[in-house]
Design an enzyme around this catalytic site. Structure first.
Site, short mmCIF file in Angstrom:
data_model
loop_
_atom_site.label_atom_id
_atom_site.label_comp_id
_atom_site.label_asym_id
_atom_site.label_seq_id
_atom_site.Cartn_x
_atom_site.Cartn_y
_atom_site.Cartn_z
N SER A 178 25.58 -63.23 -66.92
CA SER A 178 25.59 -61.84 -67.06
C SER A 178 23.84 -61.57 -66.69
O SER A 178 22.96 -62.50 -66.67
CB SER A 178 25.86 -61.60 -68.70
OG SER A 178 24.82 -62.14 -69.31
N THR A 179 23.76 -60.31 -66.63
CA THR A 179 22.32 -59.72 -66.35
C THR A 179 21.52 -59.84 -67.36
O THR A 179 20.22 -60.30 -67.29
CB THR A 179 22.53 -58.12 -65.73
OG1 THR A 179 23.22 -58.18 -64.52
CG2 THR A 179 21.30 -57.72 -65.43
N GLY A 220 20.53 -63.50 -67.52
CA GLY A 220 19.59 -63.78 -66.53
C GLY A 220 18.20 -63.45 -66.95
O GLY A 220 17.08 -63.90 -66.50
N GLU A 240 22.79 -65.12 -59.84
CA GLU A 240 23.96 -64.54 -59.41
C GLU A 240 24.45 -63.51 -60.83
O GLU A 240 25.07 -64.36 -61.41
CB GLU A 240 24.82 -65.21 -58.95
CG GLU A 240 24.44 -66.14 -57.88
CD GLU A 240 24.37 -65.23 -56.59
OE1 GLU A 240 24.85 -63.99 -56.47
OE2 GLU A 240 23.51 -65.64 -55.68
N LYS A 290 25.20 -77.12 -66.41
CA LYS A 290 25.82 -76.65 -67.89
C LYS A 290 26.79 -75.94 -67.73
O LYS A 290 26.61 -74.68 -67.40
CB LYS A 290 24.38 -76.18 -68.56
CG LYS A 290 24.50 -75.44 -69.57
CD LYS A 290 25.42 -75.49 -71.04
CE LYS A 290 25.50 -74.08 -71.51
NZ LYS A 290 26.94 -73.33 -71.70
N CYS A 299 33.19 -61.13 -60.81
CA CYS A 299 31.86 -60.34 -60.75
C CYS A 299 31.93 -59.23 -59.67
O CYS A 299 31.10 -58.14 -59.94
CB CYS A 299 30.58 -61.25 -60.44
SG CYS A 299 30.95 -62.23 -59.12
N GLU A 351 29.17 -53.03 -66.81
CA GLU A 351 30.40 -53.78 -66.47
C GLU A 351 31.12 -54.22 -67.68
O GLU A 351 30.53 -54.63 -68.74
CB GLU A 351 29.58 -55.34 -65.96
CG GLU A 351 30.41 -56.34 -65.38
CD GLU A 351 29.74 -57.59 -65.17
OE1 GLU A 351 28.99 -58.17 -65.76
OE2 GLU A 351 29.98 -58.14 -63.91
P1 NAD Z 1 26.52 -65.51 -69.77
O1 NAD Z 1 25.44 -65.12 -69.21
O2 NAD Z 1 27.07 -65.03 -71.25
O3 NAD Z 1 26.69 -66.98 -69.70
C1 NAD Z 1 26.62 -67.76 -68.26
C2 NAD Z 1 26.14 -69.20 -68.74
O4 NAD Z 1 24.67 -68.95 -69.26
C3 NAD Z 1 26.86 -69.95 -69.62
O5 NAD Z 1 27.10 -71.28 -69.44
C4 NAD Z 1 26.06 -69.71 -70.92
O6 NAD Z 1 26.19 -71.01 -71.77
C5 NAD Z 1 24.94 -69.85 -70.44
N1 NAD Z 1 23.56 -69.30 -71.09
C6 NAD Z 1 23.76 -68.17 -72.28
N2 NAD Z 1 22.68 -68.13 -73.16
C7 NAD Z 1 21.76 -68.87 -72.38
C8 NAD Z 1 20.28 -69.09 -72.37
N3 NAD Z 1 19.80 -68.17 -73.42
N4 NAD Z 1 19.93 -69.80 -71.73
C9 NAD Z 1 20.25 -70.50 -70.78
N5 NAD Z 1 21.72 -70.30 -70.51
C10 NAD Z 1 22.51 -69.47 -71.41
O7 NAD Z 1 27.89 -64.79 -68.91
P2 NAD Z 1 29.50 -65.15 -69.10
O8 NAD Z 1 29.93 -64.13 -69.97
O9 NAD Z 1 29.69 -66.66 -69.18
O10 NAD Z 1 29.88 -64.51 -67.60
C11 NAD Z 1 30.21 -63.39 -66.99
C12 NAD Z 1 29.12 -62.93 -66.27
O11 NAD Z 1 28.93 -63.55 -65.11
C13 NAD Z 1 29.20 -61.55 -65.71
O12 NAD Z 1 28.26 -60.53 -66.09
C14 NAD Z 1 29.58 -61.73 -64.35
O13 NAD Z 1 29.50 -60.47 -63.50
C15 NAD Z 1 28.78 -62.84 -63.99
N6 NAD Z 1 29.03 -63.51 -62.77
C16 NAD Z 1 28.44 -63.40 -61.66
C17 NAD Z 1 28.75 -63.69 -60.32
C18 NAD Z 1 27.76 -63.45 -59.01
O14 NAD Z 1 28.02 -64.30 -57.93
N7 NAD Z 1 26.98 -62.56 -59.12
C19 NAD Z 1 29.92 -64.64 -60.44
C20 NAD Z 1 30.57 -64.67 -61.40
C21 NAD Z 1 29.97 -64.15 -62.66
#
Ligand code: NAD
Length: 501
Positions: free
Chosen positions: A253-254, A257, A274, A199, A308, A405
């Site tokens: 995002s956390t 997560g 992650e 996804k 990240c 963040e």
């Molecule tokens: P996000 O958590 O909003 O979305 C990430 C993914 O999760 C997307 O595909 C989104 O559609 C999906 N998603 C959202 N809600 C969901 C739910 N309820 N159930 C299942 N899937 C869902 O994050 P973002 O804004 O897309 O990305 C930015 C974040 O990612 C930042 O916090 C960044 O630090 C983190 N990040 C971490 C790493 C790492 O290796 N630690 C790497 C890259 C990005």
């Protein structure tokens, strides 16, 4: 000024015509629209203009994708490792052969300057597939001398372990570095013998779809990788809660997560997370400033800070504080902002209007709390989602801008006097993803590297990563590691076998 799509690589144009009309769900090696026919726009963040439509998958589409992955699992897990390695290597070769087209699509969708995808992230994705092609042929169990004291006459006890694929994996990825983060999930999962439903993020699905096409071309067996595009709280949630999914490999995002953990508990799915970071970059008084100043500026402004592991908290020793902070501000001011497909561009827009507003919210609240914008902090240009590279000073450790963040081109600078003080400041965070230390002193470097609470520590560099190096966080930056040999463990179970022979 709208970017003329006719200037794209011909293969990128052909892809948009073929797949950018909402026909983008990959199930059993066939491409489908969503069952409802619903689609979402793919927007160029530099202009706000629509470049394509992606399918918005609903529960029925997720059901079909998971069922395909479950059907394909027995056949794929039974393949000999060299067969899996051969597929992974062929995928790497095809990504490499299509690198210009993929880099353009990534920029069009995400906004990043072309060089970021072309020279860093997409080669990084290639290396993920090559590294895990090797790892597919290096999966090992153990033989174990047990102390079982039951001994039938003339018999002996023997115990050993084998590694087995976890099963059907839901890979859920974010928008900041779409292709390489996708490769970090797919390559080890395929090496381990798992099947996958991917996804991508709703803002950046294009390169995942092109990767799916290339994987089919490379010889992907039916159902081994399936792709569902759509919104997180719909498509993502349907996938994360699906009872036939054995494992969720999540980057994001956390906050999301936590939702993933809730979704996983229904059938105790395996989970790796992650998550976010607020990584410190620490400049000691003996640092080589010719390396450190551009280094810490690059640590935050690369990819517009949408990284990240970005060095978003800058701690500088009092002796060199003004020189370093002014040097970073000068680097920020000199960056050329523009459309990522313009070869002169050094920093692109933020990924979406929603995200740019979020970053502006952080800046407005920081100003209201008394912080100073040494440079930046404004919108740039008439259209798109550009925010100028920003250096924030006059902050205290308890401010939101220091603790949370921002995920944009925003660094907060703070001064310190003693190494113990900066260790405490750097560790005073609920995140623990990464850190960098800038010093010519061996002892200080070793001492800080050991005391900093982070999954990765760099010395005199930042954000250097490779398929062979594990990356991931402690504390609220997540569970488990991507990349490196450790990532293979995410997709393997242990089985213990004991025999009386
Ligand atoms: P996000 O958590 O909003 O979305 C990430 C993914 O999760 C997307 O595909 C989104 O559609 C999906 N998603 C959202 N809600 C969901 C739910 N309820 N159930 C299942 N899937 C869902 O994050 P973002 O804004 O897309 O990305 C930015 C974040 O990612 C930042 O916090 C960044 O630090 C983190 N990040 C971490 C790493 C790492 O290796 N630690 C790497 C890259 C990005």
């Amino acid at each position: 000024m709208p970017f003329d799509l006719a200037r794209l690589h011909p293969d990128a144009q052909a892809f948009l015509a073929r797949r950018g009309t909402g026909q983008g769900l990959l199930i059993d090696n066939d491409w489908h629209s969503s069952a409802s026919g619903d689609t979402l726009p793919a927007l160029d963040p530099a202009t706000g203009l629509e470049t394509a439509r992606i399918a918005a998958a609903g529960a029925a589409d997720v059901e079909a994708a998971v069922a395909a992955a479950a059907r394909a699992l027995p056949g794929w897990r039974a393949t000999v490792p060299v067969e899996r390695a051969r597929l992974l290597w062929a995928i790497a070769d095809l990504i490499e052969a299509h690198i210009d087209e993929l880099a353009e699509l990534e920029t069009l969708d995400q906004g990043k300057p072309l060089f970021v995808g072309r020279w860093a992230e997409i080669p990084g994705a290639v290396n993920q597939f090559r590294f895990f092609a090797g790892q597919a042929m290096a999966i090992e169990g153990q033989t174990i001398e047990s102390s079982i004291n039951y001994q039938a006459p003339g018999k002996q006890m023997r115990s050993w372990t084998v590694r087995e694929p976890v099963g059907v994996v839901a890979a859920i990825v974010p928008w900041n570095s779409p292709l390489v983060l996708t490769a970090m999930k797919l390559a080890p999962a395929l090496a381990a013998g798992c099947t996958i439903v991917l996804k991508p993020a709703e803002d950046t699905s294009l390169t995942a779809l092109r990767l799916g096409e290339l994987m089919v071309e490379a010889g992907l067996p039916k159902g081994v990788l399936n792709i569902v595009t759509g919104l997180g709280n719909q498509t993502g949630a349907a996938l994360a809660t699906h009872p036939r999914v054995d494992k969720i490999a999540f980057t994001g995002s956390t906050a999301t997560g936590r939702a993933i953990l809730d979704a996983a508990k229904t059938n105790f799915k395996r989970v790796t997370l992650e998550l976010g970071g607020k990584s410190p970059a620490i400049v000691l008084p003996d640092a080589d400033l010719d390396i450190a100043i551009p280094g810490v500026a690059g640590a935050i402004f690369f990819n517009g800070g949408q990284v990240c592991i970005a060095g978003s908290r800058l701690y500088v020793h009092r002796k060199i504080h003004d020189q370093v902070v002014e040097g970073v501000a000068a680097q920020a001011k000199a960056l050329k902002l523009g459309h990522g497909l313009d070869p002169e561009t050094q920093m692109g827009p933020l990924v979406s209007a929603r995200h740019a507003e979020r970053v502006e919210g952080f800046l407005a609240r920081a100003k209201a709390e008394g912080a100073t914008m040494l440079t930046g902090g404004d919108r740039h240009g008439e259209a798109g989602t550009f925010i100028t590279p920003t250096v924030v000073t006059g902050v205290s450790a308890d401010m939101e801008i220091v603790r949370e963040e921002v995920f944009g081109p925003v660094v907060v600078a703070q001064v310190f006097d003693e190494i113990e003080e900066v260790t405490a400041l750097a560790n005073d965070s609920h995140y623990g993803l990464a850190a960098s230390i800038w010093t010519e002193g061996l002892s200080s470097a070793h001492r800080l590297a050991s005391e900093l609470q982070a999954g990765t520590v760099w010395i005199n560099c930042h954000a250097m990563y490779d398929a062979s190096l594990a990356i991931g966080g402690i504390k609220q930056s997540g569970w488990g590691r991507d990349s490196g040999r450790q990532a293979l463990d995410n997709y393997l179970e242990w089985k213990t076998i004991t025999a009386m022979v």
